[in-house]
Design a protein around this motif. Structure first.
Motif: not given
Length: 806
Positions: A377-394, A415-417
């Motif tokens: 699930p952490l891999r999937e979550a990181a893959a969803m948060l790939g848009d650097p133009s938005r504030d990304r939160v997990l 993957r969480l950079v």
């Protein structure tokens, strides 16, 4: 035939107070750990803690006791001491492999010794060897820890039990790293070091616990002191735990007082360098509504049953309710599999009222079940948060009770950079070390919730963190002070109500200031200058060293093994324990000829609030799996069997007992009796509940002729197998080890003959089979290990072995 049953009179069957099914009471007791005493001096935002553990040998032979226990994950262990029979031995910090070798040699020679090792940032192991019958030995640990501060309150949290952890992966062959109930696996190669046996519920209080904290506000205005999970007594400035409490949950004090920005400068004794501690209180700023992508990952595994699942559902629902129409979100719940809400399974969706309602409705139906397969699930979550133009939160909501922390950090860290990772730990014995490491990767925060009563307060903190930080893109420069590049901790971001704390090193005089630069929520430049004050607080240095070591260890876990020497040198230079070092204390006096004849792994409590039904991480086995022979000592309370790994066949497992009668009264032919009590199997048996023998009861090869190997590779493989079995039998008694070595010599003679001669094997075989060996058993054993390592390239392999097996 009809048999009448006569009931016993009440005086014939008086129950043992607090005893549960399977609990025992003996005149001498059967557990080596007698007491745990914790004294803490809280001064401002720093605590100095002394931990004393008292061991007693209730048996009539020399004992080695092992205790796996927690300490605060950010604490720096700086000293270790052993006391016995009026003698005091100070511990020495050494490279871990060297410390173990020194300890093993001292114990084999019959001397008292103790060793303290770190297995996780918050899990430690102490072994005390050669406690003679009836003797008491105490070991002392000294540590310093920072107190996290938020919303006007500092928190002193002291963990008291290592909770059972989910161990994923395929079991590894060969020697195990420790004596725990779980086998080492490819995902958790040191699982056997972090899984102590667990007492059955209802066992009478096995350990006397005392804990006292003296509070010094250090010039700050102390407004309130609150205890979260324990009943305490306050006497002046000292808060004490009431007698009779068990080691089954964290001890938590919250101290309400005001804090201000400050820079403490602590010079080294040499005066050429020093350590600084920077605290920056966040500026007031209006809340912002920056569009963000949020992925909520919720743990619904078996260990989350009971109140934890209720709290986790409420926390997740509160997080979703805080989202606005400009946000996007996704919800992943996991145990052995990953699930998503119906009609919301296409990735990130708009945080509309309808979608938020569907997500909350999905959360309300979740119940605890299955294993804690957290990586997917952490891999999937990181893959969803790939848009650097938005504030990304997990946001991860879990108790964190997994053993494969390093595997998770390695797999998802890169993957969480650019993603802010917030962790919400829900448990009374939470895995705070792992959750702090994970949140630190993304510059987020870790919030710990130990009860439903604290949930509302914690959710206020989480709500602010999910929103945008007050200041980002932080950098630090000296103004009259020379900070050492690369020795400053992670700056992260500044959040509302959460002061920023940074430790680092500087060169030169203890004077000057630092200037912190950043960008505020409106995009403007932000700057704050804080003047330094020289203080005499050595804890600042050790706390910095521990934080620095933790960062380096995370880099090592992520695959950068080039930092190993840096970790080792930092630990030894600053005298702070880490995973690559160990404290060892060795007495010069010989007290037990031949070393300990009995070894015990101290069982621990099941954490408070954990259920023991099918959803729990282990079954509630009411009885030991076998009984002792007639006339033998009573069986010990045993931990429950480990469940099968998800998706695979059940693996037979053996959990160490608190009192192993077979270890104390070994039969005349241990190998024959081992065959009788531990049925042999060539591999795991699906559905089997039959225990497999512990390493010290491994049946050796028979003395029959050895078939000739085909080629050098086959020869090395056969010798490697002999080496593995030799190491597994290392804990046998001296007479049994001599017999084992003689059998090994016969097999090596046959092997050398079958390949047409081999000088090294023949020489070793002669030494091992001599009618009256010229060397003692320990010397012969080391000779055999060294020779087999050399012939299998094991010497080179040993240099590359993981640090927890050195």
């Amino acid at each position: 035939m009809i048999t009448s049953i006569t009931p016993l009179r009440p005086d014939e069957c008086a129950p043992v107070p607090d005893a549960g099914l399977g609990a025992l009471a003996t005149e001498r007791g059967n557990l080596p750990l007698e007491s745990v005493d914790v004294t803490a001096e809280l001064s401002g935002l720093v605590a100095g803690v002394k931990v004393t553990q008292g061991f007693r040998n209730p048996f009539d032979v020399a004992l080695e006791a092992t205790y796996i226990f927690p300490l605060p994950d950010r604490a720096a262990v700086t000293a270790f001491r052993m006391e016995a029979d009026g003698r005091v031995v100070e511990g020495v910090l050494k490279e871990r492999g060297q410390a173990r070798a020194d300890y093993d040699q001292a114990v084999a020679e019959g001397r008292r010794a103790a060793i303290a090792e770190e297995d996780r940032p918050d899990v430690f192991t102490i072994r005390v060897g050669n406690i003679v019958p009836g003797e008491r030995v105490t070991v002392h640990l000294t540590l310093d820890q920072p107190l996290p501060y938020e919303d006007g309150a500092a928190t002193f949290r002291f963990p008291l039990v290592v909770a059972p952890r989910y161990i994923p992966g395929v079991p590894l062959d060969g020697e195990q790293a420790g004596d725990g109930w779980a086998p080492d696996t490819d995902a958790v190669p040191d699982a056997s070091r972090i899984t102590p046996p667990v007492l059955l519920p209802g066992f009478p209080n096995p350990v006397r616990l005392s804990l006292a904290a003296t509070i010094d506000a250090a010039g700050l205005e102390l407004q309130e002191v609150r205890s979260s999970l324990h009943t305490v007594l306050q006497e002046g400035d000292t808060v004490r735990l009431q007698p009779g409490e068990r080691l089954d949950r964290d001890f938590i004090l919250r101290l309400s007082f005001g804090a201000s920005s400050s820079l403490a400068l602590v010079p080294d004794a040499e005066g050429e360098e020093g350590t600084f501690a920077l605290t920056v209180v966040p500026p007031q700023a209006p809340p912002t509504a920056t569009p963000k992508d949020v992925v909520l990952v919720l743990d619904r595994s078996g260990s989350m049953s009971g109140w934890k699942m209720v709290a986790a559902r409420r926390a997740a629902a509160r997080i979703i309710d805080t989202l606005t129409g400009s946000d996007r979100f996704a919800v992943l719940s996991f145990d052995t599999v990953v699930e998503r809400p119906e009609r919301l399974d296409g990735g990130l969706v708009e945080a509309s009222d309808r979608n938020r309602y569907r997500a909350v409705e999905h959360l309300a139906r979740l119940e605890a079940r299955g294993g804690t397969e957290m990586l997917d699930p952490l891999r999937e979550a990181a893959a969803m948060l790939g848009d650097p133009s938005r504030d990304r939160v997990l946001v991860l909501v879990t108790d964190g009770q997994v053993g494969n922390e390093s595997q998770i950090i390695k797999e998802v860290g890169g993957r969480l950079v650019g993603v802010r990772v917030h962790t919400v730990g829900i448990d009374r014995a939470v895995n705070a070390g792992f959750l702090s490491r994970l949140s630190g990767l993304g510059g987020g925060r870790c919030e710990l919730v130990e009860s439903e009563d604290r949930l509302d307060e914690a959710m206020e903190h989480i709500h602010r963190r999910i929103g945008s930080p007050v200041v980002t893109e932080l950098s630090l420069k000296g103004d009259g002070l020379d900070p050492v590049a690369g020795e400053t901790g992670r700056l992260g971001s500044i959040y509302p109500g959460v002061p920023l704390t940074v430790h680092g090193r500087y060169r030169g005089a203890a004077s000057g200031a630092v200037v912190l630069h950043g960008t505020d929520a409106s995009g403007h430049s932000w700057e704050r200058r804080i003047a330094g004050t020289r203080v005499d607080n050595p804890a600042v240095r050790s706390i910095w060293a521990r934080a620095r070591l933790r960062d380096l260890e995370d880099r090592y876990a992520a695959g950068d093994h080039s930092v190993e020497e840096k970790i080792l040198s930092t630990s030894l230079r600053y005298g702070v324990l880490c995973r690559f070092t160990a404290f060892v204390a060795i007495d010069s006096r010989v007290v037990a000829e031949g070393g300990p004849a009995h070894r015990v792994v101290q069982p621990v409590e099941l954490p408070s609030g954990w259920e023991t039904g099918p959803a729990a991480p282990m079954a509630a086995a009411p009885m030991a799996w076998m009984s002792p022979p007639a006339g033998g000592p009573p069986a010990a309370p045993m931990a429950a069997p480990r469940p099968a790994a998800p998706g695979g066949a059940a693996r037979a497992s053996f959990q160490p007992a608190a009192f192993d009668w077979m270890e104390q009264e070994r039969p005349a032919d241990p190998f024959e009796e081992t065959e009788r009590f531990f049925p042999r199997a060539d591999g795991p048996v699906a559905g089997s509940t039959v225990p497999v023998p512990p390493p010290h009861m491994v049946t050796p090869y028979p003395s029959s002729p050895v078939p000739a190997p085909a080629g050098q590779d086959a020869l090395r493989a056969q010798l490697a197998e002999e080496l593995r079995r030799l190491r597994a039998a290392e804990s046998l008694r001296s007479a049994d080890r001599l017999r084992y070595l003689a059998d090994l010599g016969n097999r090596l003679t046959a092997l050398a003959t079958s390949i047409g001669g081999h000088p090294e094997l023949e020489a070793l075989a002669r030494d091992l089979t001599a009618p009256e060996p010229a060397a003692d058993v320990d010397t012969l054993w080391r000779l055999a290990v060294h020779t087999l390592e050399t012939l299998t390239d094991g010497g080179q392999e040993k240099k590359r072995r993981p640090f927890w097996k050195r």
